[in-house]
Design a protein around this motif. Structure first.
Motif, PDB file in Angstrom:
ATOM      1  N   ASP A 112       0.817  -1.218   0.000  1.00 56.47           N
ATOM      2  CA  ASP A 112       0.000   0.000   0.000  1.00 56.47           C
ATOM      3  C   ASP A 112       0.848   1.265   0.000  1.00 56.47           C
ATOM      4  N   ASN A 113       2.152   1.111   0.155  1.00 59.45           N
ATOM      5  CA  ASN A 113       3.029   2.271   0.195  1.00 59.45           C
ATOM      6  C   ASN A 113       3.007   3.051  -1.110  1.00 59.45           C
ATOM      7  N   LYS A 114       3.137   4.363  -0.986  1.00 61.30           N
ATOM      8  CA  LYS A 114       3.447   5.168  -2.167  1.00 61.30           C
ATOM      9  C   LYS A 114       4.943   4.978  -2.399  1.00 61.30           C
ATOM     10  N   VAL A 115       5.325   4.782  -3.655  1.00 59.81           N
ATOM     11  CA  VAL A 115       6.723   4.486  -3.967  1.00 59.81           C
ATOM     12  C   VAL A 115       7.322   5.601  -4.812  1.00 59.81           C
ATOM     13  N   ALA A 116       8.453   6.155  -4.338  1.00 58.83           N
ATOM     14  CA  ALA A 116       9.199   7.159  -5.095  1.00 58.83           C
ATOM     15  C   ALA A 116      10.575   6.588  -5.416  1.00 58.83           C
TER      16      ALA A 116
ATOM     17  N   GLY B  25       5.504  -2.799  -5.406  1.00 57.21           N
ATOM     18  CA  GLY B  25       4.341  -2.335  -6.163  1.00 57.21           C
ATOM     19  C   GLY B  25       4.741  -1.308  -7.205  1.00 57.21           C
ATOM     20  N   SER B  26       3.758  -0.696  -7.818  1.00 59.37           N
ATOM     21  CA  SER B  26       4.007   0.268  -8.894  1.00 59.37           C
ATOM     22  C   SER B  26       4.664   1.539  -8.372  1.00 59.37           C
ATOM     23  N   VAL B  27       5.450   2.143  -9.234  1.00 58.17           N
ATOM     24  CA  VAL B  27       6.135   3.397  -8.901  1.00 58.17           C
ATOM     25  C   VAL B  27       5.165   4.568  -9.079  1.00 58.17           C
ATOM     26  N   ASN B  28       5.031   5.388  -8.042  1.00 58.69           N
ATOM     27  CA  ASN B  28       4.164   6.573  -8.108  1.00 58.69           C
ATOM     28  C   ASN B  28       4.904   7.808  -8.589  1.00 58.69           C
ATOM     29  N   VAL B  29       6.189   7.902  -8.190  1.00 54.96           N
ATOM     30  CA  VAL B  29       7.004   9.062  -8.565  1.00 54.96           C
ATOM     31  C   VAL B  29       8.374   8.572  -9.033  1.00 54.96           C
ATOM     32  N   LEU B  30       8.786   9.030 -10.208  1.00 53.13           N
ATOM     33  CA  LEU B  30      10.141   8.778 -10.689  1.00 53.13           C
ATOM     34  C   LEU B  30      10.856  10.117 -10.802  1.00 53.13           C
ATOM     35  N   VAL B  31      12.001  10.234 -10.134  1.00 53.76           N
ATOM     36  CA  VAL B  31      12.824  11.444 -10.238  1.00 53.76           C
ATOM     37  C   VAL B  31      14.094  11.089 -11.005  1.00 53.76           C
ATOM     38  N   ASN B  32      14.193  11.572 -12.248  1.00 49.44           N
ATOM     39  CA  ASN B  32      15.390  11.359 -13.069  1.00 49.44           C
ATOM     40  C   ASN B  32      16.402  12.445 -12.726  1.00 49.44           C
ATOM     41  N   ASN B  33      17.244  12.144 -11.747  1.00 48.57           N
ATOM     42  CA  ASN B  33      18.164  13.150 -11.213  1.00 48.57           C
ATOM     43  C   ASN B  33      19.625  12.856 -11.517  1.00 48.57           C
TER      44      ASN B  33
END
Length: 230
Positions: free
Chosen positions: A2-6, A77-85
């Motif tokens: 259930d976590n939001k994943v970044a 689970g699915s990625v909610n936020v991807l930061v291309n840094n």
């Protein structure tokens, strides 16, 4: 699950580490990606929320990227936020840049961004949600002396970013680009003197601006922000 994943690339120091703390503070499970495991572990120790994972990866390798993102999806689970840094820079006059330096900048800054984004697009489209945050730099807006190939890689990243905006305009996927000038980070170690870097922007300030502008809000989309030294 259930976590939001970044997922944050280049999370071992500087802006990546600062953004990791922002998302961690907001309750995300933060996936720290980078080449150097001990640097990622150092970032992990500064996170306010101890829900995190560390992945040592070379993002210029399509195979390594695919393996890491498959692992993330299977276990978190699915990625909610991807930061291309993640980014590398070698600064020298155009004719003096080595072949290795050219490959390094194009492979990490441009190909790495593309490979990571490809891994999350199908899921985000299926769920019609998610955020892709591209850390481009002002080198993606204007050519600079001794930065020819670095700028070329960042102009390419900007082209990819702007094309994603068009491809995803009919979805609820949020695509955000940050164009910022020099920050006081170890990126400049061995390149600029401390007398110069001390006058550069604080990555914590940049992270704050990016985090708040990239937040999902009803009926609006901030496509890009330009942040410059004064």
């Amino acid at each position: 699950m259930d976590n939001k994943v970044a997922v944050i690339t280049g999370a071992g120091s500087g802006l990546g580490a600062a953004l990791a703390r922002k998302y961690s503070n907001d309750g995300f499970h933060v996936c720290l990606l980078g080449r150097t495991e001990n640097k990622l572990e150092s970032t992990a120790k500064t996170l306010p929320n101890k829900s995190y994972s560390i992945f040592s990866v070379d993002i210029s390798s399509k195979k390594e990227v695919a393996n890491v993102f498959a692992n993330i999806k299977e276990n978190l689970g699915s990625v909610n936020v991807l930061v291309n840094n993640a980014g590398v820079g070698v600064f020298e006059l155009a004719e003096k840049l080595t072949e290795d330096a050219v490959h390094q900048m194009i492979d990490t800054n441009l190909k790495g961004t593309i490979f990571c984004t490809q891994e999350i697009l199908a899921d985000m489209k299926e769920q019609n949600s998610g955020s892709i945050i591209n850390i481009v730099s002002t080198a993606g807006l204007e050519g600079k002396e001794t930065e020819s190939v670095y700028c070329a890689s960042k102009f390419g990243m900007r082209g990819f970013h702007e094309s994603l905006l068009v491809e995803l305009e009919d979805t609820d996927i949020h695509v955000f680009g940050a164009y910022m000038g020099g920050m006081s980070t170890e990126f400049w170690d061995g390149i600029l003197d401390e007398s110069v870097t001390s006058g550069l922007m604080d990555p914590e300030d940049i992270a704050d601006i990016i985090y708040h502008n990239a937040s999902i809000r009803k009926h609006l989309n901030v496509e890009q922000v330009v942040i410059k030294n004064h």
